[in-house]
Design an enzyme around this catalytic site. Structure first.
Site, PDB file in Angstrom:
ATOM      1  N   PRO A  85       0.804  -1.219   0.000  1.00 37.59           N
ATOM      2  CA  PRO A  85       0.000   0.000   0.000  1.00 37.59           C
ATOM      3  C   PRO A  85       0.840   1.274   0.000  1.00 37.59           C
ATOM      4  CG  PRO A  85       0.045  -0.942   2.190  1.00 37.59           C
ATOM      5  CD  PRO A  85       0.766  -1.911   1.300  1.00 37.59           C
ATOM      6  N   THR A 146       5.842   4.993   4.814  1.00 36.44           N
ATOM      7  CA  THR A 146       5.750   4.853   6.279  1.00 36.44           C
ATOM      8  C   THR A 146       5.746   3.364   6.609  1.00 36.44           C
ATOM      9  OG1 THR A 146       3.325   4.744   6.334  1.00 36.44           O
ATOM     10  CG2 THR A 146       4.318   6.953   6.377  1.00 36.44           C
ATOM     11  N   ASP A 147       5.760   3.048   7.901  1.00 40.09           N
ATOM     12  CA  ASP A 147       5.743   1.650   8.299  1.00 40.09           C
ATOM     13  C   ASP A 147       4.483   0.940   7.824  1.00 40.09           C
ATOM     14  OD1 ASP A 147       8.180   1.905   9.512  1.00 40.09           O
ATOM     15  OD2 ASP A 147       7.363   2.215  11.529  1.00 40.09           O
ATOM     16  N   CYS A 148       3.361   1.657   7.771  1.00 42.09           N
ATOM     17  CA  CYS A 148       2.117   1.012   7.356  1.00 42.09           C
ATOM     18  C   CYS A 148       1.777   1.255   5.888  1.00 42.09           C
ATOM     19  CB  CYS A 148       0.951   1.439   8.254  1.00 42.09           C
ATOM     20  SG  CYS A 148       0.791   3.218   8.467  1.00 42.09           S
ATOM     21  N   TYR A 149       2.435   2.235   5.286  1.00 45.83           N
ATOM     22  CA  TYR A 149       2.277   2.494   3.843  1.00 45.83           C
ATOM     23  C   TYR A 149       3.671   2.591   3.243  1.00 45.83           C
ATOM     24  CZ  TYR A 149      -2.581   3.658   4.934  1.00 45.83           C
ATOM     25  OH  TYR A 149      -3.876   3.597   5.357  1.00 45.83           O
TER      26      TYR A 149
END
Length: 407
Positions: A85, A146-149
């Site tokens: 993502p 980012t860590d989640c994206y």
């Protein structure tokens, strides 16, 4: 803030006319395909032949329409998540900048946003039109990672069918009236009202006049938040009062003669017809969106008919000089019948007139909406909140920039 109103009170016109019908009664007739529907243009002739009272008894719904440039428009889009993502913070759609300050894969693209090269004559309105046409659109987006994206870049093609949601949300559409533009200077100027020739050789206006939604319901007695409308060939809704909504405007025959009320509207792009949604490149000005909007007026009483029966020779707009940078002062007032004749007179001078909006397109909108209602496909929606009874527009207070004092 809008004014709350109960469903029962909606059957009454604020002017005090007696109730003749309710939304429920009209919708039952629509479902049974027994509703009598007329366009606002047809109502003008009907009232002249039969009178207001008789038409109010016979007609259930009056359809209105307008089809013209509406710059304050745009679309919210959701692309869905890629694997891995990405949180998109910089977004280009066919090289047109879209807004990246929403959630990871949401964006808003404004109709007037242009490509970096203005010579292309392409912008957000054209992206919207191309999506509705079913074309593939080039999506190029970047993010910080980012860590989640974790993804930082994506380059692909998308279509309207690929998207989870895609809907127009337009902050200011269906202007109640608008000034007639002319140019008293010695040079040609290019404006959103088109090319204005020097020394008042032409004048440009933009309204469907006797078909225009807010000229047929001038005080928004039946149009409100939640009203179901025709938007771009699909179903839409009035979502709020439009920006620059104002009521402190001089009236003739109970209708403002200058720019007054506006509507914020919303609708699903996946229902829309590209015939009624078109990107414009206005020479010397920029990009805009031509949009078809139609609003049904329920004949709750004879007041609705009386207001909708005004013809082009009873509706007026003021001419202003667009060459004056300091402000636009009304010069003269003309009926839409005069404007639509192709020429007007001012101080002994004959001025050619032309329209920036399409009356033929407005007729198609009103006729299409009429067909939907007659066939039982389109029910009327009572507003959940009425639009403000009063509104005024403040100018921008430009303040001199000041540096912070040294500590």
């Amino acid at each position: 803030m809008g004014v709350a109103i109960s469903p029962g009170i909606l059957a009454f016109w604020r002017g005090g006319n007696s109730v003749s019908k309710t939304y429920e009664e009209i919708n039952e007739k629509i479902k049974a395909r027994k509703a009598v529907v007329c366009t606002a243009e047809e109502v003008v002739d009907l009232v002249r032949k039969k009178g207001v009272d008789k038409v109010a008894e016979e007609v259930d719904v009056i359809t209105t329409g307008t089809f013209g440039a509406m710059c304050s428009s745009g679309a919210f889009l959701n692309f869905g998540h890629s694997t891995p993502p990405i949180r998109m913070t910089n977004i280009l759609l066919n090289d047109v900048q879209a807004y990246g300050g929403l959630a990871a894969v949401d964006t808003y693209i404004g109709a007037t946003q242009m490509t970096e090269d203005p010579e292309k004559g392409y912008g957000g309105a054209h992206v919207i039109e191309d999506l509705i046409k079913g074309k593939d659109i080039h999506l190029h987006a970047w993010g910080p990672g980012t860590d989640c994206y974790v993804r930082k870049d994506i380059d692909t093609y998308i279509s309207l069918e690929d998207m989870n949601e895609a809907y127009l949300y337009n902050p200011r559409n269906s202007y109640q009236n608008y000034g007639v533009a002319t140019n008293t200077s010695d040079k040609t100027i290019h404006t959103y009202m088109g090319k204005l020739l020097p020394r008042m050789k032409n004048a440009s206006y933009s309204s469907a006049g006797q078909l225009s939604p807010l000229l047929n319901d001038p005080h928004c007695d039946v149009i409100g938040i939640g009203t179901r409308i025709f938007l771009g060939g699909g179903e839409g809704y009035v979502s709020w009062q439009g920006t620059q909504f104002k009521t402190n405007v001089e009236e003739v025959n109970g209708v403002p003669v200058a720019g007054a009320r506006t509507l914020a509207v919303i609708g699903d792009m996946k229902q829309m017809d590209p015939y009624f949604v078109r990107g414009l490149d206005i020479h010397g000005y920029g990009i805009s969106l031509a949009l078809g909007i139609g609003i049904p007026l329920p004949v709750l009483n004879k007041g609705v008919v009386k207001r909708a029966s005004l013809s082009d020779d009873e509706l007026f707009a003021e001419m202003v000089d667009y060459s004056l940078p300091s402000g636009r002062v009304p010069m003269a007032r003309y009926s839409y019948a005069q404007l639509r004749s192709g020429k007007i007179e001012y101080d002994g001078k004959t001025i050619r007139t032309s329209s920036m909006s399409s009356y033929a397109g407005a007729k198609k909108v009103a006729a299409q909406l009429k067909d939907w209602i007659e066939s039982g496909e389109f029910l009327l929606n009572a507003p959940s909140l009425m639009l403000p009874r009063e509104g005024a527009v403040k100018p921008l207070n430009v303040r001199e920039a000041r540096r912070c004092a040294e500590r």
